[in-house]
Design a protein around this motif. Structure first.
Motif, PDB file in Angstrom:
ATOM      1  N   LEU A 197       0.821  -1.203   0.000  1.00 51.50           N
ATOM      2  CA  LEU A 197       0.000   0.000   0.000  1.00 51.50           C
ATOM      3  C   LEU A 197       0.860   1.261   0.000  1.00 51.50           C
ATOM      4  O   LEU A 197       0.466   2.295  -0.556  1.00 51.50           O
ATOM      5  N   SER A 198       2.038   1.180   0.612  1.00 47.84           N
ATOM      6  CA  SER A 198       2.936   2.338   0.589  1.00 47.84           C
ATOM      7  C   SER A 198       3.356   2.669  -0.831  1.00 47.84           C
ATOM      8  O   SER A 198       3.317   3.825  -1.264  1.00 47.84           O
ATOM      9  N   VAL A 199       3.750   1.630  -1.594  1.00 52.50           N
ATOM     10  CA  VAL A 199       4.187   1.846  -2.970  1.00 52.50           C
ATOM     11  C   VAL A 199       3.032   2.332  -3.830  1.00 52.50           C
ATOM     12  O   VAL A 199       3.148   3.316  -4.584  1.00 52.50           O
ATOM     13  N   LEU A 200       1.868   1.671  -3.716  1.00 52.14           N
ATOM     14  CA  LEU A 200       0.733   2.025  -4.566  1.00 52.14           C
ATOM     15  C   LEU A 200       0.249   3.451  -4.291  1.00 52.14           C
ATOM     16  O   LEU A 200      -0.072   4.199  -5.222  1.00 52.14           O
ATOM     17  N   THR A 201       0.213   3.827  -3.003  1.00 52.94           N
ATOM     18  CA  THR A 201      -0.244   5.174  -2.676  1.00 52.94           C
ATOM     19  C   THR A 201       0.756   6.230  -3.139  1.00 52.94           C
ATOM     20  O   THR A 201       0.373   7.304  -3.626  1.00 52.94           O
ATOM     21  N   ASP A 236     -11.664   8.082  -8.691  1.00 57.92           N
ATOM     22  CA  ASP A 236     -12.690   7.072  -8.445  1.00 57.92           C
ATOM     23  C   ASP A 236     -12.082   5.668  -8.443  1.00 57.92           C
ATOM     24  O   ASP A 236     -12.302   4.876  -7.523  1.00 57.92           O
ATOM     25  N   ALA A 237     -11.289   5.367  -9.477  1.00 63.19           N
ATOM     26  CA  ALA A 237     -10.686   4.036  -9.589  1.00 63.19           C
ATOM     27  C   ALA A 237      -9.642   3.811  -8.498  1.00 63.19           C
ATOM     28  O   ALA A 237      -9.576   2.743  -7.870  1.00 63.19           O
ATOM     29  N   PHE A 238      -8.810   4.829  -8.264  1.00 66.12           N
ATOM     30  CA  PHE A 238      -7.739   4.707  -7.272  1.00 66.12           C
ATOM     31  C   PHE A 238      -8.304   4.492  -5.877  1.00 66.12           C
ATOM     32  O   PHE A 238      -7.812   3.644  -5.115  1.00 66.12           O
ATOM     33  N   THR A 239      -9.352   5.231  -5.525  1.00 66.03           N
ATOM     34  CA  THR A 239      -9.944   5.091  -4.192  1.00 66.03           C
ATOM     35  C   THR A 239     -10.469   3.689  -3.964  1.00 66.03           C
ATOM     36  O   THR A 239     -10.223   3.068  -2.921  1.00 66.03           O
ATOM     37  N   ILE A 293      -7.398   1.108  -3.817  1.00 73.54           N
ATOM     38  CA  ILE A 293      -6.659   1.150  -2.551  1.00 73.54           C
ATOM     39  C   ILE A 293      -7.538   0.671  -1.403  1.00 73.54           C
ATOM     40  O   ILE A 293      -7.086  -0.034  -0.491  1.00 73.54           O
ATOM     41  N   SER A 294      -8.818   1.038  -1.439  1.00 68.90           N
ATOM     42  CA  SER A 294      -9.727   0.639  -0.366  1.00 68.90           C
ATOM     43  C   SER A 294      -9.848  -0.874  -0.259  1.00 68.90           C
ATOM     44  O   SER A 294      -9.832  -1.443   0.837  1.00 68.90           O
ATOM     45  N   LEU A 295      -9.959  -1.552  -1.398  1.00 72.75           N
ATOM     46  CA  LEU A 295     -10.055  -3.011  -1.384  1.00 72.75           C
ATOM     47  C   LEU A 295      -8.837  -3.633  -0.725  1.00 72.75           C
ATOM     48  O   LEU A 295      -8.937  -4.545   0.102  1.00 72.75           O
TER      49      LEU A 295
END
Length: 1018
Positions: free
Chosen positions: A76-80, A110-113, A116-118
């Protein structure tokens, strides 16, 4: 322990909460900026197309093959951090006035939220179990909404001053901060391995196809997506072209600020309380219940306030209520399926709902006005209410599967039925009888196959066929029954005599009278019973008078046949003739006579049966006979159960009898038994109540009485918890007094679940208790969640103290309180606790209160404490150890004396009190045993000859437990065998491990590690 748990909780929670705070702050800024940019640079009728494209983009990201969970690209660190870089690039395009970056930013956010949420909630679901999740998820969302407040405040304050593009830059910086925060997150609970990470595109759909719960969950997600899209479109229809681009951004920022404030208050103050108070389903139902009135209000007024509130509530729900509620719903999904299903439902199906919304709005075109959108929102609120009603039973069933509380009954297929019928013709009697049993359970017709059974060569099969012919009234079997009467084996022949009299009375009057003079007493008794109600009654009575008149002069086998006859004739005029057989000196005759009392329905003899409840050989038959007499003896049994002057051994048998009677009156007798009575009797009453309720759920239950009993169990728990923890600190975990107090707490907890089983499904409650008291923390969490869902707040409050923190998981208490606790326990009404406390108090020199009536004998108490550290009884309740102590006897052996020899009967277990013994096999020394160790364990169970010689090495004192007494104890306390087996198996493993390294001339000593083995002296 508590400090370690708190530290672990913090390591898992706070980095994740910081990540959520920064992420929501950034996403809030980005979403408000993107909304304002799109509304100002494009018409609102472009929004459905954006819904459609955004949903397809999210679905595409969801179905992409996932790498291993620990891969860098899954971090999640890398993706964010990568998301922050992308946003910075778009901000540069927006700052020069380009229109396309606005669309790209809208779609990307919209897609990013969602993406990442999943991943974030998947990580959180594996980091916290189902119970921790309630606290963790509400805290995470509360902190996240604080981030939303910050983001909304920044937008509201800076949008008109610095411009919308600067808000996008601020959102990117917040994403960078989130990336740094999650770098410090630690997971303690192992994440379930994604064994099917290569095929995640297929796996969730397989689960959806087979799970009704998953399908309802999917329907809920689609409905929420539709509702969110319609509310969003409705709101934008009303506010478009009312403000400038920066003004819209400020408006949306203000909206987010209020949303964040509402959500923070809700999450940190109300959410957990509402979850406890309402339960998960009613908690989720708050959404349609609150939105429906606002939709109605928007129909009757053109003012903007209903739409603003609707939008505010919808956003608050999406950011606050839904993440907690929906993520808790996933707790009921198996670990191996959860992550893939979450991706399919939240990633694909929820976005499919958005696609459907987009298509509907595109199709509606200009007709999608304020009126139609308000009606659509109202209709979706109704749909959500219906889905939540359907979700609750599916959720309970799914949680039940997680804790193993559901047993599926499989129906027999055509091939199975064919094989069963084929088995009826098999030569092996066991196979035939098993097939008959299965067919009866499955309610398959047996009458067409009776001839196969009656013609079988095995006596037991023939006897079963005769019994079935009588039960089914199969008159067509009369010719085969005649054959059995004339030439069948004894047991089948005697049964055929009775059957023939019932099914073909005319033929019986011809064939049976000559049998009244038969030398075979069994056949003669059968003929008497068959003819007593026919034309030959007089001759049958004469023959019966001769048979019974012989009294004790008749052989034992003949007396048994006559006693059995009285039960089968079911005629109370024969009670005087049956009564002497209850006093017969032979136990086998007495057992048959007791059975006859029940079979004949002779209620007048019921008081005589109470005494037999305390007799070893007759106990089981007495229970069965009393149960067969039914409700007519329930008042007598209830009086006996509550009669404190009656022998406890007798009263302990009564609950089982009442359960077998199984009537509403029997349940009432158990439920309204003495409030103040023996603890073991209370426990047995609770266990039998639970089973009776399980077998007869149709009986009404006095719920107030049940809750009173639950309250008493809670008071017992409160009274004993502090003494238990302090005794554990003072005397140690394995002290008998500590164990006895812990046993009472265990029983109070289990009794509470027995009682809950009277108000809720008993099998489920027993399974929940099993996991609440177990060691598997994840299953324990599922069990508690199931308990929370099934029970009312009033019931949960009565058991909450016992289930939230199991007493054996709590740290030891304070020292220095031993004498105070002993003084209180010495006056306890509990016989076992009182005996243990008095013994410990005497050992430390305390003044003892006077003995009470019913105290355990001093000899039994001494033997009980001699068994205190004996391994084979270490897994048993102290009640059971006390029962063993009561049947144990002491013996002494001098040094060199043989205890028993190889090949001797295995008739006892020996517990060494003092001294030591050697085990020899074929003259070779193999094992040395000392005080607190046992020998003869296995022979106690199987009665096999002794496999070795046992010789005392020094003067030795032992307790001897005779096999016959032990088996009699097991018949009344089957749970004793569970702990005994567990301990014996542990000891056997230790012996085998030590023997593997044993060398010739060495003696292995139990309890010593292999390196401490000593060679035998001399």
């Amino acid at each position: 322990m508590a400090a370690q748990e708190s530290q672990s909780w913090g390591h898992r929670l706070w980095p994740a909460a910081t990540f959520q705070f920064a992420l929501i702050a950034g996403v809030t800024q980005l979403k408000t900026a993107a909304n304002a940019l799109v509304l100002s640079r494009f018409e609102s009728h472009a929004l459905p197309y954006l819904y459609l494209v955004g949903a397809l983009l999210v679905a595409a990201l969801t179905v992409l093959p996932r790498k291993e969970p620990n891969a860098p690209t899954e971090s999640l660190s890398v993706l964010t951090g990568v998301g922050g870089l992308v946003v910075m690039g778009l901000a540069a395009g927006l700052s020069v006035g380009q229109r396309v970056p606005a669309l790209v930013l809208y779609l990307f956010v919209d897609a990013f939220t969602t993406f990442i949420s999943l991943r974030f909630w998947g990580r959180m679901a594996s980091a916290f179990d189902a119970r921790e999740a309630r606290r963790a998820f509400t805290a995470l969302n509360g902190v996240g909404m604080a981030g939303g407040m910050l983001g909304g405040l920044l937008v509201h304050t800076l949008a008109e001053r610095l411009g919308t593009a600067s808000i996008v830059v601020g959102g990117a910086l917040a994403l960078y901060a989130a990336a740094v925060a999650f770098h410090f997150h630690q997971e303690e609970a192992p994440r379930p391995s994604r064994a099917r990470h290569i095929t995640t595109a297929v796996a969730p759909w397989e689960y959806l196809a087979t799970s009704s719960y998953a399908r309802v969950l999917a329907g809920l997600a689609v409905s929420f997506a539709l509702l969110s899209s319609f509310v969003d479109y409705f709101f934008r229809l009303r506010v478009e072209r009312t403000l400038s681009e920066d003004g819209l951004a400020a408006l949306f920022g203000s909206l987010q600020l209020w949303i964040g404030l509402v959500c923070v208050i809700f999450q940190l103050v109300l959410a957990e309380r509402l979850l406890k108070r309402l339960g998960l389903m009613r908690y989720l139902a708050l959404l349609p219940a609150a939105m429906a009135p606002l939709a109605v209000a928007s129909l009757v007024t053109k003012d903007l306030w209903p739409v603003h509130l609707l939008r505010l509530l919808e956003n608050a729900v999406n950011y606050s209520l839904l993440p907690v509620g929906v993520q808790l719903l996933y707790a009921a999904v198996p670990d191996t399926e959860r992550e893939a299903l979450r991706g399919a439902v939240d990633g694909i199906l929820r976005k499919a709902g958005t696609v459907v919304a987009g298509v509907l709005l595109i199709g509606a075109g200009r007709s999608a006005d304020g009126l139609s959108m308000a009606l659509a929102v109202l209709a979706l609120c109704v749909v959500l209410g219906v889905l939540l009603l359907r979700l609750r039973p599916a959720y309970v069933e799914a949680l039940g599967e997680q804790v193993g509380a559901h047993e599926e009954d499989e129906e027999l297929g055509r091939e199975d039925r064919r094989l069963l019928v084929e088995a009826l013709g098999a030569s092996a009697p066991e196979r035939v009888l098993h097939a008959v049993e299965l067919m009866e359970q499955s309610e398959l017709p047996l009458r067409p196959h009776l001839s196969l059974l009656l013609r079988h060569t095995n006596e037991r099969v023939q006897e079963r066929g005769v019994s079935l012919a009588m039960d089914l009234g199969a008159t067509e079997t009369a010719p085969l029954l005649e054959e059995l009467v004339s030439q069948g084996p004894r047991r089948a022949r005697d049964g055929a005599v009775w059957a023939l009299a019932k099914l073909a009375p005319g033929r019986a009057e011809v064939l049976l009278p000559p049998l009244l003079q038969s030398a075979d007493v069994g056949l003669r008794c059968a003929a008497v019973g068959a003819l007593l109600h026919g034309q030959s009654r007089a001759a049958a009575l004469v023959s019966l008078g001769v048979l019974s008149g012989r009294g004790l002069q008749a052989p034992v086998a003949d007396r048994r046949e006559v006693a059995r006859l009285f039960g089968r004739v079911k005629d109370p005029t024969f009670i005087p003739m049956l009564t002497p057989f209850l006093n017969d000196p032979d136990s086998s005759v007495r057992r048959v006579a007791v059975r006859s009392v029940g079979e004949g329905g002779y209620v007048k003899l019921a008081p005589r049966l109470l005494t037999f409840l305390t007799w070893r050989e007759e106990r089981r038959e007495a229970r069965e006979a009393l149960a067969a007499l039914g409700d007519e003896v329930t008042p007598m049994l209830e009086a006996t159960l509550n009669d404190l002057s009656a022998p406890l051994a007798m009263r302990l048998q009564v609950p089982r009898v009442l359960r077998h009677i199984g009537t509403s009156a029997a349940l009432h007798a158990l439920l309204f038994s003495n409030v103040r009575d023996d603890a073991r009797l209370h426990f047995r009453i609770g266990a039998e109540l639970s089973r009776l309720r399980d077998e007869h759920p149709e009986h009404p239950v006095d719920e107030d009485r049940v809750r009173e009993a639950l309250g008493r169990r809670r008071e017992v728990y409160r009274a004993l918890l502090e003494p238990f923890l302090d005794l554990r600190a003072e005397l140690g975990e394995h002290s008998l007094l500590t164990r006895a107090t812990g046993d009472r707490l265990d029983q109070a907890l289990e009794l509470s679940f027995f009682l809950l089983g009277l108000l809720h499904p008993p099998q489920v409650m027993r399974r929940v208790h099993q996991h609440v008291a177990g060691q598997d923390t994840r299953r324990r969490a599922y069990a508690l969640e199931l308990l929370e869902t099934l029970t009312h707040e009033e019931d949960r409050a009565l058991v909450r103290e016992q289930v939230e923190a199991h007493h054996r998981d709590l740290p030891p208490g304070a020292t220095g309180q031993l004498e105070a606790h002993l003084a209180w326990l010495c006056r306890s009404e509990d016989v076992v606790l009182r005996a243990c406390a008095r013994h410990v108090a005497g050992r430390i020199g305390m003044d003892l209160p006077p003995p009470q009536e019913g105290d355990m004998s001093q000899a039994t108490v001494q033997k009980l404490f001699l068994l205190e550290e004996v391994h084979v009884f270490s897994q048993n309740d102290v009640d059971d150890v006390a029962a063993v102590a009561a049947i144990a006897r002491e013996a002494r052996f001098r040094a060199g004396e043989r205890v028993y020899s190889e090949g001797d009967p295995g008739d006892a277990l020996y517990v060494i009190i003092e001294g030591a013994v050697d085990a020899l096999s074929s003259g070779e020394h193999v094992l040395r045993m000392r005080a607190k160790e046992t020998f003869g364990d296995l022979s106690l169970l199987d009665g096999a000859p002794r496999p070795n010689d046992i010789i005392a090495v020094e003067d030795t004192r032992v307790l001897v437990i005779d096999r016959r007494d032990f088996l009699d104890l097991l018949a009344d306390r089957p749970e004793l065998l569970t702990g005994f087996f567990r301990a014996v198996s542990q000891q056997l493993r230790a012996v085998m491990k030590s023997s593997e390294t044993r060398q010739t001339g060495e003696v292995v000593e139990l309890g010593e590690p292999p390196e401490q083995k000593r060679p035998l002296a001399g």
